[in-house]
Design a protein around this motif. Sequence first.
Motif, PDB file in Angstrom:
ATOM      1  N   THR A 155       4.969 -22.494   6.393  1.00 39.53           N
ATOM      2  CA  THR A 155       5.638 -22.176   7.657  1.00 39.53           C
ATOM      3  C   THR A 155       4.806 -21.228   8.508  1.00 39.53           C
ATOM      4  O   THR A 155       4.454 -20.129   8.074  1.00 39.53           O
ATOM      5  N   SER A 156       4.494 -21.645   9.733  1.00 45.52           N
ATOM      6  CA  SER A 156       3.560 -20.895  10.565  1.00 45.52           C
ATOM      7  C   SER A 156       4.107 -20.461  11.924  1.00 45.52           C
ATOM      8  O   SER A 156       4.022 -19.297  12.274  1.00 45.52           O
ATOM      9  N   PHE A 157       4.680 -21.373  12.725  1.00 41.54           N
ATOM     10  CA  PHE A 157       5.110 -20.960  14.065  1.00 41.54           C
ATOM     11  C   PHE A 157       6.220 -21.824  14.617  1.00 41.54           C
ATOM     12  O   PHE A 157       6.493 -22.919  14.145  1.00 41.54           O
ATOM     13  N   GLY A 158       6.873 -21.269  15.659  1.00 43.72           N
ATOM     14  CA  GLY A 158       7.889 -21.976  16.418  1.00 43.72           C
ATOM     15  C   GLY A 158       7.918 -21.404  17.817  1.00 43.72           C
ATOM     16  O   GLY A 158       7.117 -20.539  18.157  1.00 43.72           O
ATOM     17  N   ALA A 159       8.838 -21.849  18.636  1.00 39.80           N
ATOM     18  CA  ALA A 159       8.893 -21.421  20.030  1.00 39.80           C
ATOM     19  C   ALA A 159       9.408 -19.996  20.168  1.00 39.80           C
ATOM     20  O   ALA A 159      10.336 -19.586  19.464  1.00 39.80           O
ATOM     21  N   GLU A 160       8.824 -19.244  21.088  1.00 40.63           N
ATOM     22  CA  GLU A 160       9.228 -17.863  21.326  1.00 40.63           C
ATOM     23  C   GLU A 160      10.692 -17.763  21.752  1.00 40.63           C
ATOM     24  O   GLU A 160      11.390 -16.818  21.393  1.00 40.63           O
ATOM     25  N   ASP A 161      11.167 -18.747  22.493  1.00 43.90           N
ATOM     26  CA  ASP A 161      12.493 -18.655  23.098  1.00 43.90           C
ATOM     27  C   ASP A 161      13.658 -18.912  22.157  1.00 43.90           C
ATOM     28  O   ASP A 161      14.807 -18.750  22.548  1.00 43.90           O
ATOM     29  N   GLY A 162      13.380 -19.325  20.926  1.00 46.01           N
ATOM     30  CA  GLY A 162      14.494 -19.496  20.005  1.00 46.01           C
ATOM     31  C   GLY A 162      14.286 -20.595  18.991  1.00 46.01           C
ATOM     32  O   GLY A 162      13.463 -21.489  19.170  1.00 46.01           O
TER      33      GLY A 162
ATOM     34  N   GLU B 262      16.828 -22.583  18.003  1.00 45.93           N
ATOM     35  CA  GLU B 262      17.814 -23.650  18.195  1.00 45.93           C
ATOM     36  C   GLU B 262      17.617 -24.442  19.480  1.00 45.93           C
ATOM     37  O   GLU B 262      18.460 -25.249  19.846  1.00 45.93           O
ATOM     38  N   ILE B 263      16.514 -24.193  20.169  1.00 53.55           N
ATOM     39  CA  ILE B 263      16.367 -24.783  21.496  1.00 53.55           C
ATOM     40  C   ILE B 263      15.747 -26.171  21.484  1.00 53.55           C
ATOM     41  O   ILE B 263      15.575 -26.785  22.529  1.00 53.55           O
ATOM     42  N   GLY B 264      15.371 -26.668  20.299  1.00 50.91           N
ATOM     43  CA  GLY B 264      14.946 -28.055  20.197  1.00 50.91           C
ATOM     44  C   GLY B 264      13.459 -28.323  20.221  1.00 50.91           C
ATOM     45  O   GLY B 264      13.044 -29.488  20.223  1.00 50.91           O
ATOM     46  N   PHE B 265      12.618 -27.279  20.241  1.00 51.06           N
ATOM     47  CA  PHE B 265      11.175 -27.489  20.234  1.00 51.06           C
ATOM     48  C   PHE B 265      10.660 -27.706  18.815  1.00 51.06           C
ATOM     49  O   PHE B 265      11.293 -27.292  17.845  1.00 51.06           O
ATOM     50  N   PRO B 266       9.490 -28.332  18.665  1.00 49.38           N
ATOM     51  CA  PRO B 266       8.919 -28.521  17.328  1.00 49.38           C
ATOM     52  C   PRO B 266       8.585 -27.186  16.661  1.00 49.38           C
ATOM     53  O   PRO B 266       8.501 -26.144  17.313  1.00 49.38           O
ATOM     54  N   ALA B 267       8.383 -27.234  15.353  1.00 51.62           N
ATOM     55  CA  ALA B 267       7.912 -26.079  14.582  1.00 51.62           C
ATOM     56  C   ALA B 267       6.631 -26.486  13.877  1.00 51.62           C
ATOM     57  O   ALA B 267       6.429 -27.674  13.562  1.00 51.62           O
ATOM     58  N   GLY B 268       5.741 -25.516  13.652  1.00 51.40           N
ATOM     59  CA  GLY B 268       4.436 -25.809  13.078  1.00 51.40           C
ATOM     60  C   GLY B 268       4.218 -25.171  11.714  1.00 51.40           C
ATOM     61  O   GLY B 268       4.717 -24.083  11.429  1.00 51.40           O
ATOM     62  N   PHE B 269       3.454 -25.871  10.886  1.00 48.46           N
ATOM     63  CA  PHE B 269       3.127 -25.428   9.531  1.00 48.46           C
ATOM     64  C   PHE B 269       1.626 -25.577   9.311  1.00 48.46           C
ATOM     65  O   PHE B 269       1.004 -26.503   9.835  1.00 48.46           O
ATOM     66  N   THR B 270       1.049 -24.706   8.524  1.00 46.70           N
ATOM     67  CA  THR B 270      -0.330 -24.886   8.094  1.00 46.70           C
ATOM     68  C   THR B 270      -0.378 -26.104   7.171  1.00 46.70           C
ATOM     69  O   THR B 270       0.409 -26.205   6.230  1.00 46.70           O
TER      70      THR B 270
ATOM     71  N   TRP C 287      -0.298 -17.218  -9.017  1.00 51.60           N
ATOM     72  CA  TRP C 287      -0.646 -17.341  -7.603  1.00 51.60           C
ATOM     73  C   TRP C 287       0.549 -17.799  -6.763  1.00 51.60           C
ATOM     74  O   TRP C 287       1.280 -18.707  -7.148  1.00 51.60           O
ATOM     75  N   VAL C 288       0.677 -17.157  -5.602  1.00 53.85           N
ATOM     76  CA  VAL C 288       1.665 -17.531  -4.591  1.00 53.85           C
ATOM     77  C   VAL C 288       0.917 -17.839  -3.294  1.00 53.85           C
ATOM     78  O   VAL C 288      -0.017 -17.121  -2.915  1.00 53.85           O
ATOM     79  N   LEU C 289       1.321 -18.904  -2.617  1.00 51.23           N
ATOM     80  CA  LEU C 289       0.721 -19.282  -1.339  1.00 51.23           C
ATOM     81  C   LEU C 289       1.668 -18.914  -0.217  1.00 51.23           C
ATOM     82  O   LEU C 289       2.876 -19.179  -0.287  1.00 51.23           O
ATOM     83  N   THR C 290       1.143 -18.283   0.838  1.00 49.16           N
ATOM     84  CA  THR C 290       1.966 -17.885   1.976  1.00 49.16           C
ATOM     85  C   THR C 290       1.118 -17.944   3.248  1.00 49.16           C
ATOM     86  O   THR C 290       0.019 -18.508   3.243  1.00 49.16           O
ATOM     87  N   ALA C 291       1.626 -17.381   4.338  1.00 48.84           N
ATOM     88  CA  ALA C 291       0.921 -17.410   5.622  1.00 48.84           C
ATOM     89  C   ALA C 291       0.099 -16.142   5.832  1.00 48.84           C
ATOM     90  O   ALA C 291       0.502 -15.053   5.414  1.00 48.84           O
ATOM     91  N   ALA C 292      -1.032 -16.278   6.511  1.00 49.86           N
ATOM     92  CA  ALA C 292      -1.872 -15.120   6.806  1.00 49.86           C
ATOM     93  C   ALA C 292      -1.164 -14.142   7.734  1.00 49.86           C
ATOM     94  O   ALA C 292      -1.378 -12.938   7.647  1.00 49.86           O
TER      95      ALA C 292
ATOM     96  N   LYS D 153      -5.468 -29.139  11.428  1.00 53.30           N
ATOM     97  CA  LYS D 153      -5.078 -28.367  10.250  1.00 53.30           C
ATOM     98  C   LYS D 153      -3.637 -27.853  10.338  1.00 53.30           C
ATOM     99  O   LYS D 153      -3.222 -26.991   9.567  1.00 53.30           O
ATOM    100  N   VAL D 154      -2.893 -28.418  11.288  1.00 52.38           N
ATOM    101  CA  VAL D 154      -1.483 -28.064  11.488  1.00 52.38           C
ATOM    102  C   VAL D 154      -0.633 -29.309  11.298  1.00 52.38           C
ATOM    103  O   VAL D 154      -1.059 -30.424  11.621  1.00 52.38           O
ATOM    104  N   ILE D 155       0.568 -29.135  10.769  1.00 49.57           N
ATOM    105  CA  ILE D 155       1.535 -30.218  10.653  1.00 49.57           C
ATOM    106  C   ILE D 155       2.807 -29.765  11.373  1.00 49.57           C
ATOM    107  O   ILE D 155       3.208 -28.605  11.240  1.00 49.57           O
ATOM    108  N   CYS D 156       3.404 -30.630  12.175  1.00 47.32           N
ATOM    109  CA  CYS D 156       4.585 -30.256  12.957  1.00 47.32           C
ATOM    110  C   CYS D 156       5.810 -31.085  12.576  1.00 47.32           C
ATOM    111  O   CYS D 156       5.690 -32.227  12.142  1.00 47.32           O
ATOM    112  N   VAL D 157       6.968 -30.482  12.788  1.00 47.41           N
ATOM    113  CA  VAL D 157       8.225 -31.189  12.544  1.00 47.41           C
ATOM    114  C   VAL D 157       9.071 -31.171  13.808  1.00 47.41           C
ATOM    115  O   VAL D 157       8.957 -30.284  14.651  1.00 47.41           O
ATOM    116  N   ASP D 158       9.927 -32.158  13.920  1.00 46.46           N
ATOM    117  CA  ASP D 158      10.823 -32.286  15.065  1.00 46.46           C
ATOM    118  C   ASP D 158      11.927 -31.236  14.995  1.00 46.46           C
ATOM    119  O   ASP D 158      12.431 -30.929  13.921  1.00 46.46           O
ATOM    120  N   GLY D 159      12.291 -30.669  16.135  1.00 51.21           N
ATOM    121  CA  GLY D 159      13.380 -29.689  16.161  1.00 51.21           C
ATOM    122  C   GLY D 159      14.480 -30.065  17.124  1.00 51.21           C
ATOM    123  O   GLY D 159      15.321 -29.244  17.482  1.00 51.21           O
TER     124      GLY D 159
END
Length: 272
Positions: free
Chosen positions: A238-245, A247-255, A77-82, A207-213
């Motif tokens: 790994t699930s999402f980040g900002a549309e604009d880039g 490297e722009i310093g916004f948080p990133a989100g994970f399931t 089994w491998v776990l990934t994003a939908a 149900k989301v965990i975020c990290v500082d960017g």
Amino acid sequence: MKVFVVLVSALASVSAGILPQVVPVPPKNRISRPSIEGRVTNGQNAVENQFPYQVGLSFSGSEGSWWCGGSIIDNSWVLTAAHCTSGASTVTIYYGATVRTSPKFTHTVSSSNWIQHANYLSLTLRNDISLIKTPSVTFSVAVNKISLPAIASSYSTYAGQTAVASGWGLTSDTSTSVARDLQFAHLTVITNSVCQATYGSLVVTSKVICVDGSNRTSICSGDSGGPLALDGTLIGVTSFGAEDGCEIGFPAGFTRVTSYLDWIKTNSGISA
């Protein structure tokens, strides 16, 4: 290293709180654009066998092909994003690679071999998680599983702790292809309330965990579905980040994996 949800433009214009101030996009839809000062993200090259649980996933479907990451959680089994499995018909799994194109071996499986969360919602990346059933693999120093969190960890926010994300995603906002060498970055987990100030509570649920960017070290396109690990335990996908880039310093989100331990056990039989 980052991933994304395409939210309709109307959502982006609504005030903060429930709805996002910054639009998240799916990696296969993200367009590279110039980065601030042309800086690359601050990841590091992994050494051989440093992340034996990391796999590369090359998906193909009617919309073309795209690259994601995943985590080995069992021999089969491998776990990934939908959002990685969504719309795909086949995937080739790259095992034990440090140089992306030089895996120890690969397996190709069809969509009948994966379980995408039935309540995945692409608009907000709700329930962004999938399981891929694979041929059984023999573990080695280069290929091995990562532990799932204990059920007792379900109440931990992990806020303030430093976790490790890895993948072959873009190394800068100006990159046009995924990385040759496996990258990793140390990222600080932030509270969901801080993350909601950027993406809103429709996206950043419990149900989301975020990290500082803020130091411009982040996930990027191609890292989708890959691991966020803490002390050898898989805490995020790994699930999402900002549309604009990236490297722009916004948080990133994970399931948040602790929110899906029952789902993982029900569908794969694997428990922490």
